[in-house]
Scaffold this active site. Sequence first.
Site, PDB file in Angstrom:
ATOM      1  CB  CYS A  46      -0.918  -0.004   1.223  1.00  0.00           C
ATOM      2  SG  CYS A  46      -1.764   1.560   1.503  1.00  0.00           S
ATOM      3  CB  CYS A  92       0.263   1.754   4.297  1.00  0.00           C
ATOM      4  SG  CYS A  92      -1.502   1.411   4.297  1.00  0.00           S
ATOM      5  CG  ASP A 126      59.746  18.820  22.890  1.00  0.00           C
ATOM      6  OD1 ASP A 126      60.319  19.575  23.675  1.00  0.00           O
ATOM      7  OD2 ASP A 126      58.893  17.977  23.243  1.00  0.00           O
ATOM      8  CG  ASP A 182      55.564  15.581  23.263  1.00  0.00           C
ATOM      9  OD1 ASP A 182      55.391  16.785  23.010  1.00  0.00           O
ATOM     10  OD2 ASP A 182      55.710  15.146  24.417  1.00  0.00           O
ATOM     11  CG  ASP A 207      55.899  20.465  21.745  1.00  0.00           C
ATOM     12  OD1 ASP A 207      56.309  21.246  22.611  1.00  0.00           O
ATOM     13  OD2 ASP A 207      56.198  19.263  21.717  1.00  0.00           O
TER      14      ASP A 207
END
Length: 819
Positions: free
Chosen positions: A124, A127, A518, A712, A716
């Site tokens: 349907c 529906c 670093d 790291d 940093d």
Amino acid sequence: MKGMGKVVNNPSKSNIKLVPKNITPSQSNIKATVKREFILEGLGCANCAAKMEHKLSTLERISSASVNFVTKTLTVELDGTNKTDGLVDTITEVVQSIEGHVKVIEKQSNKVLKKEIKLQGLCCGNCAAKIERESNNIKGVKSAVVDFVNTKLILEIDNLSKQNVIIEKVKEIVKRIEPDVKVIELENNNRGAKDKTHEHNHDESNKSDMIKFGASALIFVVASVLNLSSYIELTLFLISYILVGGEVVLRAIKNIRRGQVFDENFLMSIATIGAFAIGQYPEGVAVMLFYQLGEMFQGFAVNRSRKSITALMDIRPDFANLKIGDELKKVSPEEVGVGDIIVVKPGEKVPLDGKVIEGNSMVDTSALTGESVPREVGAGDSILGGVINRNGLLTIEVEKEFGDSTIAKILDLVQNASSKKAPTENFITKFARYYTPIVVFSAVALAIIPPLVIDGATFSQWLYRALAFLVVSCPCALVVSIPLGFFGGIGGASRNGILIKGGNYLEALNNVEIIVFDKTGTLTKGVFKVTEVKAQNNFTSDELINYAAYAESYSNHPIATSILKAYGTEIAKDSIENYEEISGYGVKAMVSGREVLAGNFKLMNNEKIIYQQIETIGTVVHVAVDKRYAGYIVISDEIKEDSAKAIKDLKAIGVKKTVMLTGDNKIVGNKVAKQLGLDKVYAELLPDQKVEKVELLDKEKSPKGKLIFVGDGINDAPVLARADIGIAMGGVGSDAAIEAADVVIMTDEPSKITAAIKIAKKTRRIVMQNIIFALGIKIILLVLVAMGLGTMWEAVFGDVGVTLLAVLNSMRAMKVEKM
């Protein structure tokens, strides 16, 4: 809080919000950008892709547009204030004005779960509309569409944790509206199904093209070999031409109507139709046959390249074994929520990030890190999605949804890397835009001028040369092969544990002159241990470590962690008041009513406290209680095994200067620098001083030279943002590192920087080979054709043959030796 970290070891470590390169903090909050991604289904012309990118970039509402021809993906960025209504229609209009058959499909976010439900027995239509409307009103449903033809309800759920509740509500709605309809939940393999359908359609299309090509070739042979009347011969050649070239001509006509004249369809159509016009029927058909054959081979090569690159990052898990009670349910990784329990059997991929709560096994991390040595995991260990479980049965508690997991971020990073184009790619795109029209007008001049000024020159003779000239001119060899080369280099690097966020960074790695490191967590392991506790002024060692631990209890920095580990007793945080972090010096806190200072010698000087000066290679934390010096704690770090080799290798490949910046004291800094063979070290630096040093070092490089900062992660951020290229020692699973840097080393090994530079150099060699080869062959053939020494056969080789060879050469970029 990062009190001790800022004071005694690395003053650059601060909780600073990351701001993109070349944007000041004040600027960064002015405008937000919205990124949208689209699949350009059916895109097959690299030159057209470049035109789409250029045209979309000029639209007012789009701040930037990037077409990745390799993955057929369009990425657009819009100013956050712009409305996105009608965006798909606008993009579709632009795309189809250039390539009418291309479909524009918006990509769905990873966090949106697509769920299909079979509505068996639905017949349907009214529906179906009601079910769709009510399903759309369910909380947590982004969209609901009923496919009435296939009797399916397709849901997009943005709240993954509520999917079971949503499906139950759908069942209630269906039962109320259509009691006889049976609701069946389908397995969530939408992506795979889509891919299979796409491949199936591709196969059907390829078969159809090959049948046409075969029929055309057969008719061409019959017309060429048999001694037929001129009328029948022309008819057969025309049939052969229409079969093999009809679609090309039709596409050229459609493009001309849209104002898109200078493309390969137009060039081939004009050249071959022109050949018919001057009576060169066999050559007109043969050139189109050769062209289409070359296009087929080129298509196979490009698809093979795409698949090979995709296979490099084939780390996406297909399913997860979700534990519900005593049962296991096989589900999509997107369906699993935080806190859920999953089981990974031997030989399976771990689908999501989590913590092992039961079982022991060896896991293969090579897909993420490039390292072939397996790693042992057991109860209590963290584990990442994408690694392969070798032998044991593992029970894992999920800690991140799939969209937030490391594997999803890595996949997104690699798949979107080519949206950041290298300068060479941008140059070639711009070059192609001007090159083709210039060659076309040159061909017109070649056809018209010589017959007018040269005695004995015929129009048909020079028209033939002009037509061959047109065939050579197509820039596809460059436009296709160069993005493939960069994408292959990025894919190959990712398999080696090196994530490069764009072709621009890959190309920039070729010109590195200065590398700034670093210290903590980059050249050293960042694993701190208390090696000495020296109490003074009637304080005991236990009291000293007690006060230091309480002062540092809010920090998660490795130095603070090492002090807390040495203390070894639970902290009663209700006894800590008025915690204050003094940037670049240390921390101040009231502990059980007493003022505690913990930090470096600068903090002691600042508070006018007489302290004992000590020279050691470790990090020194001075402690004072109620302005009285209580003593010091020495914390030591360890240099990584391959740091010295990394510095040596970098110098061997031509890096002019290696520098270390650290917030640690000069004694420690100089000791580490001497051990590693660094050229320069700057110690006792505050966060802003690190940026200043990088700016001074930046002035020492040549105009084309690049400066790398290696840190790291997000700690940093200011220096990573300031450098030409920011490299993060991300470690497997470091979300902060993946967000912060331009390049992420997933294994924490400094030696991988050398590998990244070598990959960049290899990729550039391949790209330059393609540029020189393609342009060189085209220029030679253009000259030969203009002089009458080349035919259309050579011209077609100058187009499709050169493109095919360039694409095959580009595939070498993804073959990266283990470093």
